[in-house]
Scaffold this motif. Structure first.
Motif, PDB file in Angstrom:
ATOM      1  N   PRO A 191       0.914  -1.262  -0.068  1.00  0.00           N
ATOM      2  CA  PRO A 191      -0.009  -0.002  -0.431  1.00  0.00           C
ATOM      3  C   PRO A 191       0.603   0.807  -0.029  1.00  0.00           C
ATOM      4  CG  PRO A 191       0.105  -1.017   1.899  1.00  0.00           C
ATOM      5  CD  PRO A 191       0.624  -2.101   1.137  1.00  0.00           C
ATOM      6  N   ILE A 192       0.650   2.288  -0.688  1.00  0.00           N
ATOM      7  CA  ILE A 192       1.114   4.060  -0.844  1.00  0.00           C
ATOM      8  C   ILE A 192       0.184   4.893   0.050  1.00  0.00           C
ATOM      9  CG2 ILE A 192       1.431   5.433  -2.200  1.00  0.00           C
ATOM     10  CD1 ILE A 192       1.809   3.286  -4.502  1.00  0.00           C
ATOM     11  N   ILE A 193       1.121   5.511   0.579  1.00  0.00           N
ATOM     12  CA  ILE A 193       0.442   6.699   1.715  1.00  0.00           C
ATOM     13  C   ILE A 193       1.134   7.419   0.875  1.00  0.00           C
ATOM     14  CG2 ILE A 193       0.611   8.198   3.794  1.00  0.00           C
ATOM     15  CD1 ILE A 193       0.629   5.229   5.207  1.00  0.00           C
ATOM     16  N   VAL A 194       0.524   8.562   0.117  1.00  0.00           N
ATOM     17  CA  VAL A 194       1.004   9.822  -0.430  1.00  0.00           C
ATOM     18  C   VAL A 194       1.491  11.515   0.917  1.00  0.00           C
ATOM     19  CG1 VAL A 194       1.654  11.538  -2.593  1.00  0.00           C
ATOM     20  CG2 VAL A 194       0.517   9.676  -2.750  1.00  0.00           C
ATOM     21  N   ALA A 195       2.921  11.429   1.267  1.00  0.00           N
ATOM     22  CA  ALA A 195       3.184  12.427   1.458  1.00  0.00           C
ATOM     23  C   ALA A 195       3.208  13.134   0.732  1.00  0.00           C
ATOM     24  CB  ALA A 195       4.518  12.281   2.285  1.00  0.00           C
ATOM     25  N   VAL A 196       2.338  14.188   0.991  1.00  0.00           N
ATOM     26  CA  VAL A 196       3.111  15.446   0.538  1.00  0.00           C
ATOM     27  C   VAL A 196       3.233  16.681   0.364  1.00  0.00           C
ATOM     28  CG1 VAL A 196       1.632  17.970  -1.247  1.00  0.00           C
ATOM     29  CG2 VAL A 196       0.406  15.130  -1.199  1.00  0.00           C
ATOM     30  N   ASN A 197       4.790  16.924   0.107  1.00  0.00           N
ATOM     31  CA  ASN A 197       5.404  17.709   1.252  1.00  0.00           C
ATOM     32  C   ASN A 197       5.697  19.706   1.089  1.00  0.00           C
ATOM     33  OD1 ASN A 197       7.774  18.029   3.437  1.00  0.00           O
ATOM     34  ND2 ASN A 197       9.435  17.788   1.831  1.00  0.00           N
ATOM     35  N   LYS A 198       6.777  19.564   1.711  1.00  0.00           N
ATOM     36  CA  LYS A 198       7.166  21.488   1.346  1.00  0.00           C
ATOM     37  C   LYS A 198       5.698  22.467   1.171  1.00  0.00           C
ATOM     38  CE  LYS A 198      10.835  20.082  -1.093  1.00  0.00           C
ATOM     39  NZ  LYS A 198      12.409  20.637  -1.889  1.00  0.00           N
ATOM     40  N   ILE A 199       4.765  21.841   1.965  1.00  0.00           N
ATOM     41  CA  ILE A 199       3.437  23.011   1.850  1.00  0.00           C
ATOM     42  C   ILE A 199       3.125  24.134   2.631  1.00  0.00           C
ATOM     43  CG2 ILE A 199       1.442  21.054   1.459  1.00  0.00           C
ATOM     44  CD1 ILE A 199       1.524  21.212   4.623  1.00  0.00           C
ATOM     45  N   GLY A 224     -13.448   8.924  -2.138  1.00  0.00           N
ATOM     46  CA  GLY A 224     -14.062   7.678  -1.858  1.00  0.00           C
ATOM     47  C   GLY A 224     -13.155   6.704  -3.100  1.00  0.00           C
ATOM     48  N   GLY A 225     -11.695   7.003  -2.634  1.00  0.00           N
ATOM     49  CA  GLY A 225     -10.383   6.113  -3.195  1.00  0.00           C
ATOM     50  C   GLY A 225     -10.090   5.476  -1.890  1.00  0.00           C
ATOM     51  N   ASP A 226      -8.948   4.589  -2.622  1.00  0.00           N
ATOM     52  CA  ASP A 226      -7.957   3.998  -1.341  1.00  0.00           C
ATOM     53  C   ASP A 226      -6.893   3.949  -0.156  1.00  0.00           C
ATOM     54  OD1 ASP A 226      -7.099   3.087  -2.943  1.00  0.00           O
ATOM     55  OD2 ASP A 226      -8.029   0.730  -3.120  1.00  0.00           O
ATOM     56  N   THR A 227      -6.404   5.781  -1.502  1.00  0.00           N
ATOM     57  CA  THR A 227      -5.474   6.079  -1.186  1.00  0.00           C
ATOM     58  C   THR A 227      -5.282   7.161   0.106  1.00  0.00           C
ATOM     59  OG1 THR A 227      -4.413   5.838  -3.595  1.00  0.00           O
ATOM     60  CG2 THR A 227      -3.284   6.761  -2.253  1.00  0.00           C
ATOM     61  N   GLU A 228      -4.495   7.707   0.852  1.00  0.00           N
ATOM     62  CA  GLU A 228      -4.132   8.274   1.984  1.00  0.00           C
ATOM     63  C   GLU A 228      -3.409   9.489   1.338  1.00  0.00           C
ATOM     64  OE1 GLU A 228      -6.480   8.188   4.626  1.00  0.00           O
ATOM     65  OE2 GLU A 228      -7.583   6.348   4.419  1.00  0.00           O
ATOM     66  N   PHE A 229      -3.397  10.032   1.628  1.00  0.00           N
ATOM     67  CA  PHE A 229      -3.120  11.829   1.512  1.00  0.00           C
ATOM     68  C   PHE A 229      -2.866  12.524   2.737  1.00  0.00           C
ATOM     69  CE2 PHE A 229      -2.224  12.395  -3.492  1.00  0.00           C
ATOM     70  CZ  PHE A 229      -3.251  11.080  -4.161  1.00  0.00           C
ATOM     71  N   VAL A 230      -1.182  12.450   2.367  1.00  0.00           N
ATOM     72  CA  VAL A 230      -0.709  13.605   4.122  1.00  0.00           C
ATOM     73  C   VAL A 230      -0.205  14.679   3.683  1.00  0.00           C
ATOM     74  CG1 VAL A 230       0.041  13.354   6.389  1.00  0.00           C
ATOM     75  CG2 VAL A 230      -1.028  11.520   5.181  1.00  0.00           C
ATOM     76  N   ILE A 238       5.399  19.896   9.745  1.00  0.00           N
ATOM     77  CA  ILE A 238       3.888  20.031   9.569  1.00  0.00           C
ATOM     78  C   ILE A 238       3.746  18.679   9.686  1.00  0.00           C
ATOM     79  CG2 ILE A 238       1.864  21.139   8.966  1.00  0.00           C
ATOM     80  CD1 ILE A 238       3.525  23.207   8.403  1.00  0.00           C
ATOM     81  N   GLY A 239       2.074  18.223   9.924  1.00  0.00           N
ATOM     82  CA  GLY A 239       1.769  16.838   9.442  1.00  0.00           C
ATOM     83  C   GLY A 239       1.958  15.437  10.142  1.00  0.00           C
ATOM     84  N   LEU A 240       3.664  15.020  10.853  1.00  0.00           N
ATOM     85  CA  LEU A 240       4.296  14.694  11.183  1.00  0.00           C
ATOM     86  C   LEU A 240       3.521  13.356  11.849  1.00  0.00           C
ATOM     87  CD1 LEU A 240       7.474  16.569  11.283  1.00  0.00           C
ATOM     88  CD2 LEU A 240       6.310  15.595   9.363  1.00  0.00           C
ATOM     89  N   ASP A 241       2.842  14.107  12.936  1.00  0.00           N
ATOM     90  CA  ASP A 241       1.941  13.518  14.109  1.00  0.00           C
ATOM     91  C   ASP A 241       0.507  12.830  12.839  1.00  0.00           C
ATOM     92  OD1 ASP A 241       3.234  14.112  15.806  1.00  0.00           O
ATOM     93  OD2 ASP A 241       1.629  16.103  15.641  1.00  0.00           O
ATOM     94  N   LEU A 242       0.500  13.430  11.719  1.00  0.00           N
ATOM     95  CA  LEU A 242      -0.681  12.805  11.640  1.00  0.00           C
ATOM     96  C   LEU A 242      -0.229  11.550   9.911  1.00  0.00           C
ATOM     97  CD1 LEU A 242      -3.618  13.043  10.732  1.00  0.00           C
ATOM     98  CD2 LEU A 242      -3.441  15.073   8.856  1.00  0.00           C
ATOM     99  N   LEU A 243       0.823  11.712   9.932  1.00  0.00           N
ATOM    100  CA  LEU A 243       1.959  10.882   8.967  1.00  0.00           C
ATOM    101  C   LEU A 243       2.341   9.745   9.595  1.00  0.00           C
ATOM    102  CD1 LEU A 243       2.686  10.055   5.969  1.00  0.00           C
ATOM    103  CD2 LEU A 243       4.978  11.040   6.736  1.00  0.00           C
ATOM    104  N   GLU A 244       2.035  10.102  10.659  1.00  0.00           N
ATOM    105  CA  GLU A 244       2.962   8.522  11.299  1.00  0.00           C
ATOM    106  C   GLU A 244       0.923   8.062  11.611  1.00  0.00           C
ATOM    107  OE1 GLU A 244       6.571  10.134  13.989  1.00  0.00           O
ATOM    108  OE2 GLU A 244       4.471  10.100  14.944  1.00  0.00           O
ATOM    109  N   GLU A 245       0.247   8.597  12.277  1.00  0.00           N
ATOM    110  CA  GLU A 245      -0.676   8.035  12.489  1.00  0.00           C
ATOM    111  C   GLU A 245      -1.433   7.318  11.834  1.00  0.00           C
ATOM    112  OE1 GLU A 245      -4.179  10.726  13.736  1.00  0.00           O
ATOM    113  OE2 GLU A 245      -2.792  11.528  16.135  1.00  0.00           O
TER     114      GLU A 245
END
Ligand code: GDP
Ligand code: MG
Length: 380
Positions: A191-199, A224-230, A238-245
């Motif tokens: 499975p893939i999680i996308v980390a959209v960085n440098k926000i 409705g898809g199955d990929t998580e974007f953080v 920013i968003g590091l906890d969320l990525l870990e979760e």
């Protein structure tokens, strides 16, 4: 060659030791059961028992056993939950290293070690944010050099990582290596999680990244898809906890498990020649428990665990599943992606290592003679 004991040979040939000794005696060779036989004599006596080709592959047989040991069926064994193993991939300069560093420094415990960052190619992070649902859990991250191991493992159909985090810089968008990373993960069925960085950047456009990836079949879960974007910023943390979760959440779907109580198996993350310490390898223990004193085979080398260290450089005496460790005292350098397997029988480990080395030399020789033949053909 190492030879084989009369006892072992009899076992391999499925004959009684007594009969084998008698047969040798007829040839004028007097041996006891524990004595070692070599080369031609082994072939000769085996032929007599109708096992012609068998003998040459005694070590091949051993290797097959080693592979079987690695792939061993775990049905009936008690499995426990293990920490997920995550590989961070993505286009160059999109922030893989920065993200890994940022995540690592969120871990209070790693700060306690005096900020000494041990580079063993992988590390374990404890989720330490009390109000996070993932609090108290652990995640193993493979450093970027882990790619090599990942690729080699994949080529063999083995699996080293549970999740791939694809990092995409929000100001740059999807790039060739982004797509490569996605292909890697898909081929490995991870499975893939996308980390959209440098926000944090003024020209960041995370919506565009999401759009670009959705067009490539990575539909966001909130659409409705199955990929998580953080959305994250490694720089501004920013968003590091969320990525870990999210990693823990995605891991819970496949719920990775391992057997605690069996000889350790794992994969080489990286190997290097250290000036003072000789050949050093970082291993990810994937199954079982690795202990001081264990004999092992790894790639075409073997050894015994005389000392091992965790990702913070602390000396440890055992390492369970999903634990990266550094081991010393290897006879020679293994390669990233090589399998690691504990074998109670040190001689067996040595035999397999020698057999693999020999095969490798043969392959090299075949290659170089082919090259020189081609050269010759060109001259003619
Ligand atoms: P890698 O090649 O994917 O490992 O990328 P690096 O981690 O080396 O980062 C490349 C560059 O992007 C470096 O100059 C980082 O400082 C910068 N960078 C990484 N993450 C961020 C971020 O979240 N925000 C900003 N503004 N810069 C970042
Ligand atoms: Mg980097």
């Amino acid at each position: 060659t190492e030879g084989i004991s009369v006892k072992d040979l009899a076992e391999k040939l499925d004959v009684r030791g007594k009969d084998l000794i008698a047969s040798l005696l007829m040839k004028g060779v007097f041996v006891t059961v524990n004595q070692s036989l070599e080369g031609e004599l082994v072939k000769d006596v085996a032929r007599q028992f109708g096992a012609d080709a068998q003998v040459i592959s005694v070590e091949e047989q051993l290797e097959n056993e080693a592979i079987e040991g690695f792939l061993e069926d775990t049905t009936g064994m008690v499995e426990i939950a293990r920490s997920p193993v995550v590989t961070v991939m993505g286009h160059v300069d999109h922030g893989k290293t920065s993200l890994l560093d940022a995540i690592r420094s969120t871990d209070v415990a790693s700060g306690e070690a005096g900020g000494i960052t041990q580079h063993i190619g992988a590390y374990k992070v404890h989720v330490t944010k009390p109000d996070s649902p993932a609090f108290g859990r652990e995640i193993v991250f493979l450093d970027t050099p882990g790619h090599e191991a990942f690729t080699r493992m994949r080529a063999r159909g083995a699996k080293i990582t549970d999740i791939v985090v694809v990092v995409v810089a929000a100001d740059d968008g999807v790039m060739p290596q982004t797509l490569e990373a996605i292909d890697h993960a898909r081929a490995a069925k991870v499975p893939i999680i996308v980390a959209v960085n440098k926000i944090d950047k003024p020209d960041a456009n995370p919506a565009k990244v999401i759009q670009q990836l959705a067009a490539r079949g990575l539909q966001p879960s909130n659409q409705g898809g199955d990929t998580e974007f953080v959305e994250v910023s490694a720089k501004k943390r920013i968003g590091l906890d969320l990525l870990e979760e999210m990693i823990c959440l995605v891991a819970d779907i496949s719920a990775p498990k391992a057997v605690l109580d069996r000889p350790a198996v794992g994969t080489v993350i990286e190997a290097k020649l250290d000036r003072g310490r000789g050949a050093v390898a970082s291993i990810l223990v994937q199954n079982g428990t690795l202990r001081l004193g264990d004999s092992y085979i790894v790639g075409n080398t073997f050894g015994k665990i005389r000392a091992m260290f965790d990702d913070r450089g602390r000396s440890i005496t055992e390492a369970g599943p999903s634990t990266p460790v550094e081991i010393l005292g290897l006879e020679s350098m293994p390669d990233a992606g090589d399998t690691f397997l504990v074998m109670a029988d040190r001689d067996k480990a040595k035999g397999i290592a020698q057999y693999r080395k020999m095969k490798e030399r043969e392959a090299q020789l075949a290659k170089s003679s082919r090259v020189s033949l081609e050269g010759l053909a060109e001259q003619i």
